[in-house]
Design a protein around this motif. Structure first.
Motif, PDB file in Angstrom:
ATOM      1  N   ASP A  41      27.105   6.218  41.238  1.00  0.00           N
ATOM      2  CA  ASP A  41      25.991   6.899  40.585  1.00  0.00           C
ATOM      3  C   ASP A  41      26.478   8.038  39.698  1.00  0.00           C
ATOM      4  O   ASP A  41      25.829   8.392  38.717  1.00  0.00           O
ATOM      5  CB  ASP A  41      25.028   7.440  41.656  1.00  0.00           C
ATOM      6  N   ARG A 138      22.457  16.604  37.236  1.00  0.00           N
ATOM      7  CA  ARG A 138      21.347  15.741  36.782  1.00  0.00           C
ATOM      8  C   ARG A 138      20.909  14.789  37.887  1.00  0.00           C
ATOM      9  O   ARG A 138      19.711  14.606  38.114  1.00  0.00           O
ATOM     10  CB  ARG A 138      21.778  14.942  35.543  1.00  0.00           C
ATOM     11  N   ARG A 139      21.855  14.186  38.550  1.00  0.00           N
ATOM     12  CA  ARG A 139      21.520  13.217  39.589  1.00  0.00           C
ATOM     13  C   ARG A 139      20.875  13.903  40.793  1.00  0.00           C
ATOM     14  O   ARG A 139      19.908  13.400  41.372  1.00  0.00           O
ATOM     15  CB  ARG A 139      22.769  12.447  40.038  1.00  0.00           C
ATOM     16  N   GLY A 141      19.226  16.717  40.721  1.00  0.00           N
ATOM     17  CA  GLY A 141      17.895  17.151  40.287  1.00  0.00           C
ATOM     18  C   GLY A 141      16.900  16.012  40.291  1.00  0.00           C
ATOM     19  O   GLY A 141      15.729  16.194  40.652  1.00  0.00           O
ATOM     20  N   ALA A 142      17.341  14.811  39.892  1.00  0.00           N
ATOM     21  CA  ALA A 142      16.454  13.647  39.882  1.00  0.00           C
ATOM     22  C   ALA A 142      16.027  13.285  41.301  1.00  0.00           C
ATOM     23  O   ALA A 142      14.869  12.916  41.538  1.00  0.00           O
ATOM     24  CB  ALA A 142      17.158  12.470  39.221  1.00  0.00           C
ATOM     25  N   LYS A 145      13.491  15.934  42.472  1.00  0.00           N
ATOM     26  CA  LYS A 145      12.198  15.746  41.803  1.00  0.00           C
ATOM     27  C   LYS A 145      11.469  14.537  42.356  1.00  0.00           C
ATOM     28  O   LYS A 145      10.264  14.593  42.645  1.00  0.00           O
ATOM     29  CB  LYS A 145      12.418  15.585  40.300  1.00  0.00           C
ATOM     30  N   GLY A 146      12.181  13.437  42.539  1.00  0.00           N
ATOM     31  CA  GLY A 146      11.563  12.223  43.051  1.00  0.00           C
ATOM     32  C   GLY A 146      11.019  12.393  44.455  1.00  0.00           C
ATOM     33  O   GLY A 146       9.895  11.980  44.752  1.00  0.00           O
TER      34      GLY A 146
END
Length: 279
Positions: A41, A138-139, A141-142, A145-146
């Motif tokens: 990832d 970024r990963r 944070g995603a 958020k999800g």
């Protein structure tokens, strides 16, 4: 004057003796399936030179050299791929493996996340260690958020219902093993506003009898997709045919996305929520 000169020389000596920062690893061995998924990832595929025999996601990971199981990896196989970093976990890998690798001069890193709540920060830490901090941010944070979005949406949905939906996740139908407290699945249930009927068990993956499941009478039963169509799962459901969950078709196959603390956890939560809140 001599004292000052001596002090300056001592400081210079200390500076020269200090180890330089370790270069970003270029040859990585992963000792856990969850770590392997995270490395892919983060875009680390080209750096991975060895994985365990259980590292099967993403599918491309199956082409990497195998170094044995995560609890008993082959040190010879690890040494043979010349790694400059071996990544392991606290939960899956015995401590003596790290000690032996360090004695061989092989650098190790312990990925610390055991729970969903710990995953984003652990991804960020790993990203810094691999010199891909921006990608890791970024990963992570995603994921945050999800998870937050699903938790809030599910909380609102659950508030409109009378009582929490009572669920059971079957890991293995025969012997009957379910997801209990302290598992990633149980944590996801809580965030989704669901009640795990096995949540009060004394172990993470308790063995249940058919009678125990009948007594608990879950509203929904989840079964891993690998077993849903198997004879053992069908036999189990036949024995549970008197339950409303079986009578009314509230038995759902689900992927293994929540079996590991990795990048697929949001997809796993989406899958559970889709079954429960779409009915």
């Amino acid at each position: 004057m001599k004292f000052i000169q001596g002090l300056i020389l001592a400081v210079i000596g200390l500076f020269l003796a200090s180890p330089s920062p370790a270069a970003p690893p270029e040859r990585i061995v992963s000792l856990a399936p969850s770590v392997t998924e995270i490395l892919y990832d983060l875009g680390m595929e080209s750096r991975i030179v060895g994985v365990t025999e259980y590292c099967d996601e993403p599918p491309r990971a199956r082409t990497k050299p195998r170094i044995g199981g995560y609890d008993s990896p082959s040190l010879e196989a690890i040494v043979a791929v010349h790694p400059d970093l071996v990544i392991m976990t606290k939960e899956k890998n015995p401590g003596h493996i790290r000690e032996r690798l360090n004695k061989l001069g092989i650098r190790t890193y312990v990925f610390g996340a055991r729970r969903l709540s710990e995953l984003p920060s652990a991804v960020r830490d790993l990203g810094r260690a691999l010199d891909v901090a921006e990608t890791a941010e970024r990963r992570a944070g995603a994921i945050e958020k999800g998870v937050a979005q699903f938790a809030q949406t599910s909380k609102n949905r659950a508030a409109k219902r009378t009582g929490k939906t009572r669920v059971l996740f079957v890991i293995h139908p025969e012997p009957l093993v379910v997801a209990g407290p302290g598992t990633l699945i149980d944590e996801a249930f809580g965030l989704l506003g669901l009640r795990n009927v096995a949540g009060r068990s004394s172990v993470q993956y308790p063995k249940f009898s058919i009678e125990e499941v009948i007594r608990l009478d879950p509203d929904v039963i989840f079964i891993g997709t690998g077993y849903m169509t198997s004879g053992s799962a069908q036999g189990m459901l036949k024995k549970l045919s008197m339950l409303d969950a079986v009578k009314k078709g509230r038995v759902y196959p689900v992927s293994e996305s929540l079996y590991r603390v990795g990048p697929r956890v949001v997809a796993g939560m989406e899958e559970l929520a889709g079954h429960v809140y779409s009915r």
